[in-house]
Structure formats: structure tokens, C-alpha cells
Motif scaffolding. Structure first.
Motif, PDB file in Angstrom:
ATOM      1  N   CYS A   1     112.637 -59.290  83.221  1.00 11.71           N
ATOM      2  CA  CYS A   1     113.296 -58.276  84.058  1.00 11.71           C
ATOM      3  C   CYS A   1     113.473 -56.973  83.294  1.00 11.71           C
ATOM      4  O   CYS A   1     113.235 -55.884  83.829  1.00 11.71           O
ATOM      5  CB  CYS A   1     114.661 -58.783  84.520  1.00 11.71           C
ATOM      6  SG  CYS A   1     114.609 -59.846  85.961  1.00 11.71           S
ATOM      7  N   ARG A   2     113.893 -57.098  82.072  1.00 14.17           N
ATOM      8  CA  ARG A   2     114.122 -55.909  81.245  1.00 14.17           C
ATOM      9  C   ARG A   2     112.819 -55.139  81.029  1.00 14.17           C
ATOM     10  O   ARG A   2     112.782 -53.909  81.112  1.00 14.17           O
ATOM     11  CB  ARG A   2     114.721 -56.338  79.910  1.00 14.17           C
ATOM     12  CG  ARG A   2     115.130 -55.201  78.991  1.00 14.17           C
ATOM     13  CD  ARG A   2     115.982 -55.753  77.855  1.00 14.17           C
ATOM     14  NE  ARG A   2     116.391 -54.727  76.925  1.00 14.17           N
ATOM     15  CZ  ARG A   2     115.790 -54.502  75.767  1.00 14.17           C
ATOM     16  NH1 ARG A   2     114.756 -55.225  75.407  1.00 14.17           N
ATOM     17  NH2 ARG A   2     116.225 -53.556  74.960  1.00 14.17           N
TER      18      ARG A   2
ATOM     19  N   ARG B   1     111.694 -53.506  84.294  1.00 19.16           N
ATOM     20  CA  ARG B   1     112.523 -52.324  84.535  1.00 19.16           C
ATOM     21  C   ARG B   1     112.064 -51.149  83.675  1.00 19.16           C
ATOM     22  O   ARG B   1     112.041 -50.003  84.121  1.00 19.16           O
ATOM     23  CB  ARG B   1     113.985 -52.658  84.240  1.00 19.16           C
ATOM     24  CG  ARG B   1     114.939 -51.486  84.328  1.00 19.16           C
ATOM     25  CD  ARG B   1     115.138 -51.024  85.751  1.00 19.16           C
ATOM     26  NE  ARG B   1     115.819 -52.022  86.554  1.00 19.16           N
ATOM     27  CZ  ARG B   1     116.072 -51.880  87.855  1.00 19.16           C
ATOM     28  NH1 ARG B   1     115.677 -50.804  88.490  1.00 19.16           N
ATOM     29  NH2 ARG B   1     116.698 -52.831  88.528  1.00 19.16           N
ATOM     30  N   ARG B   2     111.678 -51.447  82.442  1.00 19.08           N
ATOM     31  CA  ARG B   2     111.244 -50.385  81.526  1.00 19.08           C
ATOM     32  C   ARG B   2     109.903 -49.793  81.950  1.00 19.08           C
ATOM     33  O   ARG B   2     109.723 -48.576  81.946  1.00 19.08           O
ATOM     34  CB  ARG B   2     111.136 -50.945  80.107  1.00 19.08           C
ATOM     35  CG  ARG B   2     110.822 -49.900  79.042  1.00 19.08           C
ATOM     36  CD  ARG B   2     110.716 -50.519  77.665  1.00 19.08           C
ATOM     37  NE  ARG B   2     109.523 -51.334  77.528  1.00 19.08           N
ATOM     38  CZ  ARG B   2     108.313 -50.837  77.219  1.00 19.08           C
ATOM     39  NH1 ARG B   2     108.149 -49.531  77.047  1.00 19.08           N
ATOM     40  NH2 ARG B   2     107.277 -51.642  77.090  1.00 19.08           N
TER      41      ARG B   2
ATOM     42  N   PRO C   1     110.120 -48.871  86.810  1.00 14.00           N
ATOM     43  CA  PRO C   1     111.522 -48.729  87.231  1.00 14.00           C
ATOM     44  C   PRO C   1     111.753 -48.774  88.736  1.00 14.00           C
ATOM     45  O   PRO C   1     112.873 -49.042  89.173  1.00 14.00           O
ATOM     46  CB  PRO C   1     111.919 -47.368  86.650  1.00 14.00           C
ATOM     47  CG  PRO C   1     110.639 -46.652  86.386  1.00 14.00           C
ATOM     48  CD  PRO C   1     109.640 -47.702  86.050  1.00 14.00           C
TER      49      PRO C   1
ATOM     50  N   LYS D   1     111.876 -53.734  92.284  1.00 14.67           N
ATOM     51  CA  LYS D   1     113.132 -54.459  92.373  1.00 14.67           C
ATOM     52  C   LYS D   1     112.943 -55.897  91.873  1.00 14.67           C
ATOM     53  O   LYS D   1     111.865 -56.482  92.034  1.00 14.67           O
ATOM     54  CB  LYS D   1     113.644 -54.493  93.814  1.00 14.67           C
ATOM     55  CG  LYS D   1     113.754 -53.119  94.462  1.00 14.67           C
ATOM     56  CD  LYS D   1     114.723 -52.216  93.721  1.00 14.67           C
ATOM     57  CE  LYS D   1     114.874 -50.878  94.417  1.00 14.67           C
ATOM     58  NZ  LYS D   1     115.808 -49.973  93.701  1.00 14.67           N
ATOM     59  N   THR D   2     113.989 -56.453  91.278  1.00 15.20           N
ATOM     60  CA  THR D   2     113.928 -57.830  90.794  1.00 15.20           C
ATOM     61  C   THR D   2     115.062 -58.650  91.399  1.00 15.20           C
ATOM     62  O   THR D   2     116.209 -58.202  91.450  1.00 15.20           O
ATOM     63  CB  THR D   2     114.031 -57.894  89.260  1.00 15.20           C
ATOM     64  OG1 THR D   2     115.192 -57.179  88.828  1.00 15.20           O
ATOM     65  CG2 THR D   2     112.795 -57.290  88.606  1.00 15.20           C
TER      66      THR D   2
ATOM     67  N   GLU E   1     119.915 -55.295  84.537  1.00 20.68           N
ATOM     68  CA  GLU E   1     119.743 -54.513  85.766  1.00 20.68           C
ATOM     69  C   GLU E   1     118.910 -55.215  86.827  1.00 20.68           C
ATOM     70  O   GLU E   1     118.134 -54.578  87.551  1.00 20.68           O
ATOM     71  CB  GLU E   1     119.153 -53.137  85.448  1.00 20.68           C
ATOM     72  CG  GLU E   1     120.014 -52.300  84.521  1.00 20.68           C
ATOM     73  CD  GLU E   1     119.437 -50.918  84.277  1.00 20.68           C
ATOM     74  OE1 GLU E   1     119.579 -50.062  85.164  1.00 20.68           O
ATOM     75  OE2 GLU E   1     118.836 -50.710  83.213  1.00 20.68           O
TER      76      GLU E   1
ATOM     77  N   ASP F   1     118.350 -56.599  90.385  1.00 23.41           N
ATOM     78  CA  ASP F   1     118.896 -56.069  91.636  1.00 23.41           C
ATOM     79  C   ASP F   1     119.539 -57.153  92.492  1.00 23.41           C
ATOM     80  O   ASP F   1     120.421 -56.865  93.303  1.00 23.41           O
ATOM     81  CB  ASP F   1     117.782 -55.389  92.437  1.00 23.41           C
ATOM     82  CG  ASP F   1     117.160 -54.244  91.663  1.00 23.41           C
ATOM     83  OD1 ASP F   1     117.773 -53.164  91.610  1.00 23.41           O
ATOM     84  OD2 ASP F   1     116.063 -54.437  91.089  1.00 23.41           O
TER      85      ASP F   1
END
Length: 214
Positions: A67-68, A71-72, A75, A78-79, A98, A100
Motif C-alpha cells: 500500500c505504501r 501510494r508513493r 497516488p 485507491k487501496t 494511508e 483508503d
């Protein structure tokens, strides 16, 4: 149409999720992955809007780290975490990376559909035993991280221990001996002046060790 990528190390779980979600005309299952590494690699090619992610995937990058990384790199994607874990430590770490959405595997199928739709709309969707008020506090908190006395290897061992890996599994993940893992654990507890695993878990949460990549 909402494009969905399914990530779980169990083939039967992925196939079941596919059958469930394909019953909703606004969802398109664009792919499946058995671990976090593969999922991250597939992102550019499949271009999903939402990734439905398991947490515990011992054979590769686990859900937190995946997930991290998603996100990086992506961005806008959505997870949604789909897991059997309802413990506070897992929910809190999902907030910290982060994610979602967060729902449990024993939930009704419609709840997963609702989670996917709502996170695409920019909402956060967490359905766990942890109250919404506590989750909001975590989201809004600006916690200060204390400098760690641990080495990178020791941090990795703490992370895997808290995630429930046995010494043998940790040794395999890090390509070291079981004896080395045991020695590290002893040194970690002494260095941090901790006595119990519960204290170690709290330390790991506070210092965001579950975000570490292996």
C-alpha cells in the motif's frame, strides 16, 4: 467503470472475490496478484482505480508495504484492505500507510462493493471494531517519531515479529539463521528495555515500523 485489481496469496480467495465483484456491472476486474511485489509491478500496465489488498502475504511484499509503495508511485489509486485481522495494531497501521478502506473477510459481499465505490468517490471506508472517533484521531494526529536505537536489521525483525511471523519464517524472509533471529530478539528487548511482546508491539506502532520495506 471502476477498474479493480485483486491482491491475495490464496488463489481460491481471489477467484471468489472475482466471482462476487463481477456481479456488479460498474466494476471491472482487470487483474489478480498473489503478492505485493507482483501487484506493484502490475500497476502501470493494468492501471486500476482500486486495489483490494490482503495484509498477510508471507511469500512476498505484505499489504502494508505494498500500500505504501502504491501510494508513493500511483497516488491517485485507491487501496482497500481486505483482511481477517480486526486488531487495533493492524487498523492503525493501515491508517498510517494511508489505505483508503479497511474491511474484514467475514463481511457481507455488498460491504466490499460499497467500500470500492466510496473510496473512488474520495471517501474513507473503515468497518472494524475500532471506533470511527479513534480512527479520526489517528488520521488527524501528527505524531512525533523518536530516533530509534535499533539497526535496520533489528527494525526488520521487530516488524516481522509484530506481524506474527515465527522465527523460522523471519529467518527465511531475511536469509539469516534462526539462531541469529533469536540473538537479535534478545538484543532488541535489552536495548529497548522492554519485557513483553505487548510492549514491543506498542513501540513498533509508535515508531511506524510496520511501514518498513524488507
Amino acid at each position: 467503470m471502476i477498474r479493480v485489481l485483486l491482491v491475495d496469496d490464496h488463489t481460491m480467495v481471489r477467484k471468489g472475490l472475482r466471482m462476487l465483484l463481477e456481479g456488479y456491472p460498474e466494476l471491472e476486474i482487470v487483474g489478480e496478484s498473489q503478492d505485493g511485489y507482483e501487484a506493484v509491478d502490475m500497476m502501470g500496465r493494468l492501471q486500476p482505480d482500486v486495489v483490494v489488498m490482503d495484509l498477510s502475504m508471507p511469500s512476498g511484499l505484505d499489504g502494508f508495504a505494498a500500500c505504501r509503495e502504491i501510494r508513493r508511485r500511483h497516488p491517485s489509486v485507491k487501496t482497500v484492505i481486505l483482511t481477517m485481522h480486526d486488531e487495533e495494531i493492524f487498523v492503525r497501521q493501515s491508517v498510517q500507510v494511508e489505505a483508503d478502506g479497511y474491511i474484514l473477510k467475514n463481511s457481507h459481499g455488498e460491504l466490499l462493493h460499497q467500500a470500492i465505490v466510496e473510496v473512488v468517490q474520495g471517501k474513507r471506508f473503515y468497518k472494524t471494531s475500532v471506533s470511527d472517533d479513534i480512527i479520526r484521531q489517528w488520521i488527524n494526529a501528527d505524531e512525533e517519531r523518536q530516533p530509534s536505537p535499533l539497526t535496520t536489521r533489528q527494525k526488520q525483525i521487530v516488524r516481522l515479529t509484530v506481524l506474527g511471523y515465527a522465527n523460522k519464517e523471519i529467518a527465511e524472509q531475511l536469509s539469516i539463521s534462526v539462531k541469529t533471529v533469536e540473538n537479535h530478539k534478545t538484543n532488541i528487548m535489552q536495548k529497548l528495555e522492554l519485557d513483553t511482546k505487548h510492549e514491543l508491539i506498542q513501540y513498533a506502532i509508535k515508531n511506524n515500523y510496520l511501514e518498513l520495506a524488507l
